[in-house]
Design a protein around this motif. Structure first.
Motif, mmCIF file in Angstrom:
data_model
loop_
_atom_site.group_PDB
_atom_site.id
_atom_site.type_symbol
_atom_site.label_atom_id
_atom_site.label_comp_id
_atom_site.label_asym_id
_atom_site.label_seq_id
_atom_site.Cartn_x
_atom_site.Cartn_y
_atom_site.Cartn_z
ATOM 1 N N THR A 23 0.912 -1.053 -0.075
ATOM 2 C CA THR A 23 -0.024 -0.073 -0.149
ATOM 3 C C THR A 23 0.977 1.356 -0.006
ATOM 4 O O THR A 23 1.769 1.544 0.766
ATOM 5 N N ILE A 24 0.819 2.183 -1.133
ATOM 6 C CA ILE A 24 1.527 3.076 -1.154
ATOM 7 C C ILE A 24 0.934 4.483 -0.372
ATOM 8 O O ILE A 24 -0.397 4.705 -0.500
ATOM 9 N N THR A 25 1.752 5.036 0.313
ATOM 10 C CA THR A 25 1.377 6.281 1.208
ATOM 11 C C THR A 25 1.900 7.629 0.739
ATOM 12 O O THR A 25 1.048 8.595 0.906
ATOM 13 N N LYS A 26 2.906 7.625 0.116
ATOM 14 C CA LYS A 26 3.468 8.980 -0.299
ATOM 15 C C LYS A 26 4.336 8.535 -1.668
ATOM 16 O O LYS A 26 5.025 7.814 -1.809
ATOM 17 N N LEU A 27 4.140 9.568 -2.573
ATOM 18 C CA LEU A 27 5.229 9.786 -3.451
ATOM 19 C C LEU A 27 5.909 11.141 -3.540
ATOM 20 O O LEU A 27 5.235 11.975 -3.381
ATOM 21 N N GLU A 28 6.890 11.178 -3.612
ATOM 22 C CA GLU A 28 7.620 12.494 -3.774
ATOM 23 C C GLU A 28 8.849 12.443 -5.129
ATOM 24 O O GLU A 28 9.632 11.625 -5.103
ATOM 25 N N VAL A 29 8.661 13.289 -6.155
ATOM 26 C CA VAL A 29 9.155 12.862 -7.343
ATOM 27 C C VAL A 29 9.727 14.255 -8.030
ATOM 28 O O VAL A 29 9.300 15.480 -7.546
ATOM 29 N N ALA A 30 10.751 14.204 -8.437
ATOM 30 C CA ALA A 30 11.329 15.182 -9.405
ATOM 31 C C ALA A 30 11.473 14.778 -10.728
ATOM 32 O O ALA A 30 12.525 13.934 -11.146
ATOM 33 N N LEU A 31 10.408 15.067 -11.620
ATOM 34 C CA LEU A 31 10.338 14.471 -12.809
ATOM 35 C C LEU A 31 10.253 15.273 -14.236
ATOM 36 O O LEU A 31 10.001 15.357 -15.069
ATOM 37 N N SER A 32 10.990 16.852 -13.901
ATOM 38 C CA SER A 32 10.909 17.653 -14.821
ATOM 39 C C SER A 32 12.449 18.023 -15.222
ATOM 40 O O SER A 32 13.219 18.490 -14.055
ATOM 41 N N SER A 33 12.905 17.624 -16.276
ATOM 42 C CA SER A 33 14.419 17.779 -16.523
ATOM 43 C C SER A 33 14.762 19.236 -16.798
ATOM 44 O O SER A 33 15.492 19.794 -16.231
ATOM 45 N N THR A 34 13.541 20.141 -17.117
ATOM 46 C CA THR A 34 13.690 21.293 -17.327
ATOM 47 C C THR A 34 14.037 22.200 -15.755
ATOM 48 O O THR A 34 14.885 22.958 -15.786
ATOM 49 N N LEU A 166 -1.363 10.020 0.066
ATOM 50 C CA LEU A 166 -2.668 9.286 0.511
ATOM 51 C C LEU A 166 -3.000 8.999 1.788
ATOM 52 O O LEU A 166 -1.872 8.499 2.358
ATOM 53 N N ASP A 167 -3.958 9.241 2.320
ATOM 54 C CA ASP A 167 -4.499 8.891 3.678
ATOM 55 C C ASP A 167 -5.599 7.781 3.481
ATOM 56 O O ASP A 167 -6.668 8.096 3.317
ATOM 57 N N HIS A 168 -5.105 6.792 3.877
ATOM 58 C CA HIS A 168 -5.863 5.346 3.608
ATOM 59 C C HIS A 168 -7.294 5.350 4.565
ATOM 60 O O HIS A 168 -8.039 4.552 4.411
ATOM 61 N N ALA A 169 -7.106 6.074 5.701
ATOM 62 C CA ALA A 169 -8.154 6.443 6.828
ATOM 63 C C ALA A 169 -9.223 7.232 6.343
ATOM 64 O O ALA A 169 -10.567 7.254 6.690
ATOM 65 N N ASN A 170 -8.650 8.357 5.443
ATOM 66 C CA ASN A 170 -9.737 9.587 5.143
ATOM 67 C C ASN A 170 -9.257 9.984 3.775
ATOM 68 O O ASN A 170 -8.419 10.905 3.648
ATOM 69 N N THR A 171 -9.873 9.468 2.662
ATOM 70 C CA THR A 171 -9.358 9.751 1.493
ATOM 71 C C THR A 171 -9.604 11.539 1.217
ATOM 72 O O THR A 171 -9.026 11.754 0.204
ATOM 73 N N ALA A 205 10.677 8.853 -5.256
ATOM 74 C CA ALA A 205 10.681 8.392 -4.058
ATOM 75 C C ALA A 205 9.369 7.789 -3.360
ATOM 76 O O ALA A 205 8.674 8.433 -3.474
ATOM 77 N N ILE A 206 9.303 6.663 -3.093
ATOM 78 C CA ILE A 206 8.003 5.921 -2.894
ATOM 79 C C ILE A 206 8.189 5.201 -1.422
ATOM 80 O O ILE A 206 8.531 4.424 -1.199
ATOM 81 N N TRP A 207 7.119 5.789 -0.719
ATOM 82 C CA TRP A 207 6.734 5.447 0.646
ATOM 83 C C TRP A 207 5.514 4.382 0.619
ATOM 84 O O TRP A 207 4.525 4.709 -0.040
ATOM 85 N N SER A 208 5.694 3.231 1.619
ATOM 86 C CA SER A 208 4.430 2.472 1.461
ATOM 87 C C SER A 208 4.559 1.698 2.820
ATOM 88 O O SER A 208 5.282 2.052 3.631
ATOM 89 N N PHE A 209 3.777 0.723 2.973
ATOM 90 C CA PHE A 209 3.860 -0.004 4.343
ATOM 91 C C PHE A 209 5.054 -0.910 4.237
ATOM 92 O O PHE A 209 5.619 -1.038 5.502
ATOM 93 N N CYS A 210 5.527 -1.312 3.259
ATOM 94 C CA CYS A 210 6.808 -1.873 3.123
ATOM 95 C C CYS A 210 8.038 -0.972 3.415
ATOM 96 O O CYS A 210 9.100 -1.753 3.696
ATOM 97 N N TYR A 211 7.750 0.069 2.896
ATOM 98 C CA TYR A 211 8.951 1.300 2.940
ATOM 99 C C TYR A 211 8.311 2.345 3.653
ATOM 100 O O TYR A 211 8.294 3.141 3.164
ATOM 101 N N PRO A 212 8.379 2.098 5.054
ATOM 102 C CA PRO A 212 7.725 3.214 5.729
ATOM 103 C C PRO A 212 8.462 4.397 6.098
ATOM 104 O O PRO A 212 7.944 5.748 6.314
ATOM 105 N N LYS A 213 9.913 4.242 6.300
ATOM 106 C CA LYS A 213 10.671 5.267 6.650
ATOM 107 C C LYS A 213 11.639 5.661 5.396
ATOM 108 O O LYS A 213 11.903 6.763 5.161
ATOM 109 N N SER A 214 12.692 4.642 4.841
ATOM 110 C CA SER A 214 13.371 4.904 3.790
ATOM 111 C C SER A 214 12.781 4.407 2.764
ATOM 112 O O SER A 214 12.568 3.230 2.474
#
Length: 245
Positions: A23-34, A166-171, A205-214
């Protein structure tokens, strides 16, 4: 895939986690080369910053920008990528739902940016249209530098980051945004590797239940004709594989 991370397999990483029951909880991305290139030049980890317009000129000369540079500077291109990512993790969002931070001054509005000229093919930032765009944007150099200084503070840098939370307790608390965030490159405990990005590097960078901290991190150069062509070919191979499955 190529519409989001270019040659970087961002969607594959997201899908693999979801397909294995994570279950993914957060994504933080840098996807603009410009914006990656520009922010690295106007808010560098080391050395003196370049004026905003000159940084744009560098990004154009390296082939990092869209031919319609207004698509990059108005954050429309990055908003499309964020919409795709958010939908991939289950959010029912539209392009208009992406909250966009603003680095440019009010007088450099969307109408001004959309009036910028289209870059000619293979000009490497030296065509008359590109030079005219740099001249137009130079009027905003001082205001952009002041804004970056206000955001950063001593010893810190500013980067353009897309965020899906994503807040899976309160969308109703779910959000998709593009922000100009402050980072401290001296902070070794910072769990976002964005300070290590250089040139046209991209990152997710993808945070999830399996990757909660790092977070699980996908990082590397994402743009460039050869890399993007390889990404398109990889997409075609995946489609062909599914059709023959």
């Amino acid at each position: 895939e190529v519409c989001v991370g270019g040659a970087l397999p961002v969607l594959n990483a997201v899908r693999d986690l979801l397909d294995t029951g994570d279950t993914i909880t957060k994504l933080e991305v840098a996807l603009s080369s410009t914006w990656g290139c520009v922010m690295g030049l106007i808010s560098p980890v080391q050395g003196d910053p370049l004026p905003f317009s000159k940084a744009i000129g560098v990004a154009m000369s390296l082939g990092y920008t869209d031919r319609r540079i207004s698509e990059d500077l108005t954050l429309i291109d990055l908003s499309r990528k964020m919409t795709i990512l958010a939908r991939e993790v289950g959010m029912g969002v539209e392009l208009s739902d992406v909250a966009k931070d603003r680095l440019l001054p009010p007088e450099c509005d969307d109408a001004t940016l959309k009036a910028l000229k289209v870059c000619l093919p293979s000009c490497e930032g030296e065509c008359a249209n590109c030079l005219a765009n740099v001249a137009t944007l130079s009027r905003f150099d001082a205001a952009v530098a002041a804004r970056v200084a206000e955001l950063a503070g001593p010893g810190k840098i500013v980067r353009c980051v897309g965020i899906v939370e994503l807040d899976h307790a309160n969308t109703e608390m779910d959000r998709v945004s593009i922000e100009f965030k402050t980072f401290d490159p001296r902070d070794m405990e910072d769990d976002t590797p964005i300070c290590r990005l250089r040139g046209n590097d991209m990152m997710a960078a993808i945070w999830s239940f399996c990757y909660p901290k790092s977070p699980l991190t996908v990082m590397g150069p994402g743009s460039g004709a050869k890399r993007v062509a390889a990404g398109v070919f990889a997409d075609l191979l995946r489609v062909a594989s599914k059709l023959h499955a």
